[in-house]
Design an enzyme around this catalytic site. Structure first.
Site, short mmCIF file in Angstrom:
data_model
loop_
_atom_site.label_atom_id
_atom_site.label_comp_id
_atom_site.label_asym_id
_atom_site.label_seq_id
_atom_site.Cartn_x
_atom_site.Cartn_y
_atom_site.Cartn_z
N ASN C 102 0.85 -1.23 0.05
CA ASN C 102 0.03 0.03 -0.06
C ASN C 102 0.86 1.38 0.02
O ASN C 102 0.46 2.23 0.70
CB ASN C 102 -0.98 0.10 1.13
CG ASN C 102 -1.72 -0.98 1.32
OD1 ASN C 102 -2.67 -1.62 0.46
ND2 ASN C 102 -1.58 -1.84 2.69
N CYS C 103 1.89 1.15 -0.58
CA CYS C 103 2.67 2.40 -0.51
C CYS C 103 3.10 2.87 -1.98
O CYS C 103 3.39 2.14 -2.82
CB CYS C 103 4.17 2.16 0.19
SG CYS C 103 5.11 3.38 0.85
#
Lengths: 101, 119, 104
Positions: C102-103
């Protein structure tokens, strides 16, 4: 906001229906599907709490085709059979759907 | 109270459901969504202390859960009745900032949710 | 030195392959010269991984640095200066951790 609870596990081997009944609010509905349909039989371990829930105004349904497929005939009085159209209608009538599995 | 409530009801290592729930919560947090995690039924084992997941070469769910605050998830709830049924209490958990909810509080949490994620 | 195996994004496949020398080589490939300030953050991020079994996202990194090193260093701009262009990704790479989920 109201929730439609679907339960797909038999209460004879799983506590999903029991947990669902503990957390159901007045404006909610419960729909028994797949093996959850076993929860609708006369000897259901949750018969008493289903009755109480029904008395509190919680709508309790069983998916007719799942009950039929499993040969379930003597269903508890307060449980209303419904079909896939009914399933869709119930889904639309509630803000959230919580699946107990 | 939270717009999205994620209910996690399964044990940490028996299936991928607990991990999936955590991933969903972390993804929602990455998008700055207002999300709460509720552990109930077998899900309470996820927060049980003394886990050593390295013994089965897995990531440790208990450690991951304790990271939630630093990832921006402030609301982690545990269904109290699920705990007591298993002979557990707050001290049995590895998380120190969880809130225990009785049935009524849990109903209220679910009733106000805009969206419920079931795992 | 021969670099240990990395995935397609350049992250170490095995955390145990990490050493300060490996970090230096990885940093060199990214045109970053490691100073005391860099090592401080790399060490902290390795501690993060020990504690949580997860690699930090940007937000988690900022919060964690803030908690442990104070608000002067717990800021995106500080980390951005040390580990451009995306601090959470870069520092995880140099610390030998998996790519954070999720980056972006």
């Amino acid at each position: 906001m109201s929730t439609l609870h679907t339960v797909n596990k038999s209460p004879f081997s799983n506590n999903s229906l029991e947990s669902c009944l503990q957390l159901c609010s007045e404006q909610d509905c419960i729909l028994l599907i797949e093996d959850g349909a076993y929860g609708a039989v006369a000897h259901s371990p949750c018969a008493g709490s289903l009755q109480q829930a029904s008395a509190r105004g919680i709508g309790i349904y069983v998916l007719q085709s799942d009950a039929q497929a499993r040969g379930l005939q003597d269903l508890l009085d307060n449980i209303e059979p419904t079909d896939y159209q009914g399933f869709v209608q119930l889904s639309c009538q509630h803000q959230c759907i919580q699946s107990w599995y | 109270m939270s717009a999205i409530v994620c209910i996690s009801r399964h044990s940490p290592y028996g299936s991928s459901l607990a991990r999936d729930a955590l991933d969903a919560v972390l993804a929602a947090a990455a998008f700055e969504q207002d999300i709460a995690l509720l552990l109930m039924d077998e899900g309470v084992w996820q927060a049980y202390r003394h886990q050593q997941a390295s013994a089965i070469e897995q990531k440790e769910l208990g450690k991951n859960l304790s990271a939630l605050a630093v990832f921006g998830v402030e609301k982690v709830y545990v269904h109290e009745r699920s705990l007591t049924r298993r002979g557990l209490d707050r001290d049995s958990l590895s998380l120190n900032n969880v809130q225990l909810l009785n049935d009524e509080a849990t109903r209220a949490l679910l009733a106000q949710a805009r969206q419920v994620l079931s795992f | 030195m021969t670099l240990p195996s990395v995935d397609k994004d350049g992250y170490l496949l095995n955390l145990n392959d990490w050493s300060p020398e490996v970090a230096k080589s990885l940093a060199q490939a990214e045109n970053i010269e490691l100073t005391e300030d860099h090592w401080e953050i790399i060490t902290l991020v390795k501690a993060f991984y020990q504690e949580f079994d997860l690699s930090p996202t940007s937000r988690a990194l900022v919060r964690y640095v803030n908690q442990h090193l104070g608000p002067e260093k717990g800021r995106s701009i500080y980390l951005q200066t040390l580990f451009p262009p995306q601090p959470a990704l870069m520092v995880s790479k140099l610390a030998g951790l998996p790519r954070p989920a999720n980056c972006f």
